[in-house]
Design a protein around this motif. Structure first.
Motif, PDB file in Angstrom:
ATOM      1  N   ASN A  26       1.119  13.215  58.537  1.00 39.54           N
ATOM      2  CA  ASN A  26      -0.326  13.340  58.345  1.00 39.54           C
ATOM      3  C   ASN A  26      -1.027  13.659  59.664  1.00 39.54           C
ATOM      4  O   ASN A  26      -1.882  14.558  59.712  1.00 39.54           O
ATOM      5  CB  ASN A  26      -0.893  12.060  57.731  1.00 39.54           C
ATOM      6  CG  ASN A  26      -2.283  12.263  57.182  1.00 39.54           C
ATOM      7  OD1 ASN A  26      -2.490  13.121  56.337  1.00 39.54           O
ATOM      8  ND2 ASN A  26      -3.222  11.486  57.670  1.00 39.54           N
ATOM      9  N   ILE A  27      -0.669  12.951  60.731  1.00 41.18           N
ATOM     10  CA  ILE A  27      -1.284  13.224  62.026  1.00 41.18           C
ATOM     11  C   ILE A  27      -0.957  14.654  62.461  1.00 41.18           C
ATOM     12  O   ILE A  27      -1.826  15.379  62.947  1.00 41.18           O
ATOM     13  CB  ILE A  27      -0.851  12.184  63.085  1.00 41.18           C
ATOM     14  CG1 ILE A  27      -1.532  10.843  62.788  1.00 41.18           C
ATOM     15  CG2 ILE A  27      -1.216  12.658  64.498  1.00 41.18           C
ATOM     16  CD1 ILE A  27      -1.110   9.707  63.689  1.00 41.18           C
ATOM     17  N   GLY A  28       0.287  15.053  62.281  1.00 42.60           N
ATOM     18  CA  GLY A  28       0.676  16.422  62.639  1.00 42.60           C
ATOM     19  C   GLY A  28      -0.113  17.476  61.886  1.00 42.60           C
ATOM     20  O   GLY A  28      -0.585  18.454  62.477  1.00 42.60           O
ATOM     21  N   ASN A  32      -2.766  20.080  63.576  1.00 49.04           N
ATOM     22  CA  ASN A  32      -2.573  21.525  63.397  1.00 49.04           C
ATOM     23  C   ASN A  32      -3.775  22.208  62.757  1.00 49.04           C
ATOM     24  O   ASN A  32      -3.988  23.406  62.949  1.00 49.04           O
ATOM     25  CB  ASN A  32      -1.319  21.811  62.573  1.00 49.04           C
ATOM     26  CG  ASN A  32      -0.053  21.647  63.380  1.00 49.04           C
ATOM     27  OD1 ASN A  32      -0.050  21.843  64.588  1.00 49.04           O
ATOM     28  ND2 ASN A  32       1.028  21.288  62.714  1.00 49.04           N
ATOM     29  N   SER A  33      -4.551  21.452  62.006  1.00 48.92           N
ATOM     30  CA  SER A  33      -5.719  22.047  61.361  1.00 48.92           C
ATOM     31  C   SER A  33      -6.964  21.979  62.242  1.00 48.92           C
ATOM     32  O   SER A  33      -8.038  22.414  61.842  1.00 48.92           O
ATOM     33  CB  SER A  33      -5.996  21.365  60.021  1.00 48.92           C
ATOM     34  OG  SER A  33      -6.456  20.040  60.224  1.00 48.92           O
ATOM     35  N   GLY A  34      -6.819  21.429  63.447  1.00 47.30           N
ATOM     36  CA  GLY A  34      -7.939  21.411  64.374  1.00 47.30           C
ATOM     37  C   GLY A  34      -8.694  20.108  64.475  1.00 47.30           C
ATOM     38  O   GLY A  34      -9.669  20.006  65.225  1.00 47.30           O
ATOM     39  N   ILE A  35      -8.282  19.095  63.734  1.00 51.63           N
ATOM     40  CA  ILE A  35      -8.929  17.778  63.804  1.00 51.63           C
ATOM     41  C   ILE A  35      -8.517  17.131  65.127  1.00 51.63           C
ATOM     42  O   ILE A  35      -7.365  17.223  65.543  1.00 51.63           O
ATOM     43  CB  ILE A  35      -8.504  16.881  62.618  1.00 51.63           C
ATOM     44  CG1 ILE A  35      -8.757  17.567  61.284  1.00 51.63           C
ATOM     45  CG2 ILE A  35      -9.145  15.500  62.687  1.00 51.63           C
ATOM     46  CD1 ILE A  35     -10.171  17.629  60.838  1.00 51.63           C
ATOM     47  N   THR A  36      -9.427  16.446  65.779  1.00 55.55           N
ATOM     48  CA  THR A  36      -9.114  15.788  67.052  1.00 55.55           C
ATOM     49  C   THR A  36      -8.183  14.594  66.829  1.00 55.55           C
ATOM     50  O   THR A  36      -8.113  14.053  65.719  1.00 55.55           O
ATOM     51  CB  THR A  36     -10.386  15.301  67.759  1.00 55.55           C
ATOM     52  OG1 THR A  36     -11.049  14.359  66.904  1.00 55.55           O
ATOM     53  CG2 THR A  36     -11.311  16.458  68.092  1.00 55.55           C
ATOM     54  N   LEU A  43      -8.391   8.824  60.142  1.00 54.53           N
ATOM     55  CA  LEU A  43      -8.084   9.289  58.788  1.00 54.53           C
ATOM     56  C   LEU A  43      -6.710   8.811  58.323  1.00 54.53           C
ATOM     57  O   LEU A  43      -6.530   8.447  57.163  1.00 54.53           O
ATOM     58  CB  LEU A  43      -8.154  10.817  58.732  1.00 54.53           C
ATOM     59  CG  LEU A  43      -9.541  11.428  58.918  1.00 54.53           C
ATOM     60  CD1 LEU A  43      -9.440  12.927  59.117  1.00 54.53           C
ATOM     61  CD2 LEU A  43     -10.431  11.097  57.734  1.00 54.53           C
ATOM     62  N   THR A  44      -5.764   8.787  59.230  1.00 61.29           N
ATOM     63  CA  THR A  44      -4.394   8.426  58.862  1.00 61.29           C
ATOM     64  C   THR A  44      -4.250   6.939  58.560  1.00 61.29           C
ATOM     65  O   THR A  44      -3.440   6.556  57.722  1.00 61.29           O
ATOM     66  CB  THR A  44      -3.421   8.848  59.983  1.00 61.29           C
ATOM     67  OG1 THR A  44      -3.545  10.262  60.179  1.00 61.29           O
ATOM     68  CG2 THR A  44      -1.996   8.530  59.623  1.00 61.29           C
TER      69      THR A  44
END
Length: 79
Positions: A26-28, A32-36, A43-44
């Motif tokens: 999930n973090i990965g 990769n989608s641009g979330i800091t 979120l995780t």
């Protein structure tokens, strides 16, 4: 009931491994989608199976925002 179930040795190891897989994937994906990284941690923590995992992610988030590294938070948690 969940506490007793998670405390069984074979179940506990399986749940730990599933949590580790879910968290890292999930973090990965979020990174990769641009979330800091700090938002990814927040979120995780919501998808973690174990309360301890969610608390560790929350501590990582708080310490990261105070200037500490994620590694130091995890290392401190293992003591």
């Amino acid at each position: 009931m969940q506490r007793i179930f998670f405390s069984l040795p074979f179940v506990s190891k399986i749940i730990f491994n599933l949590d580790l897989i879910r968290v890292t994937k999930n973090i990965g994906k979020l990174l990769n989608s641009g979330i800091t990284i700090d938002q990814s941690l927040l979120l995780t923590k919501e998808i973690a199976y174990k309360k301890h995992t969610a608390e560790l992610l929350d501590n990582c988030y708080k310490n990261l925002n105070q200037g500490s590294s994620i590694f130091s938070t995890i290392k401190h948690d293992q003591k």
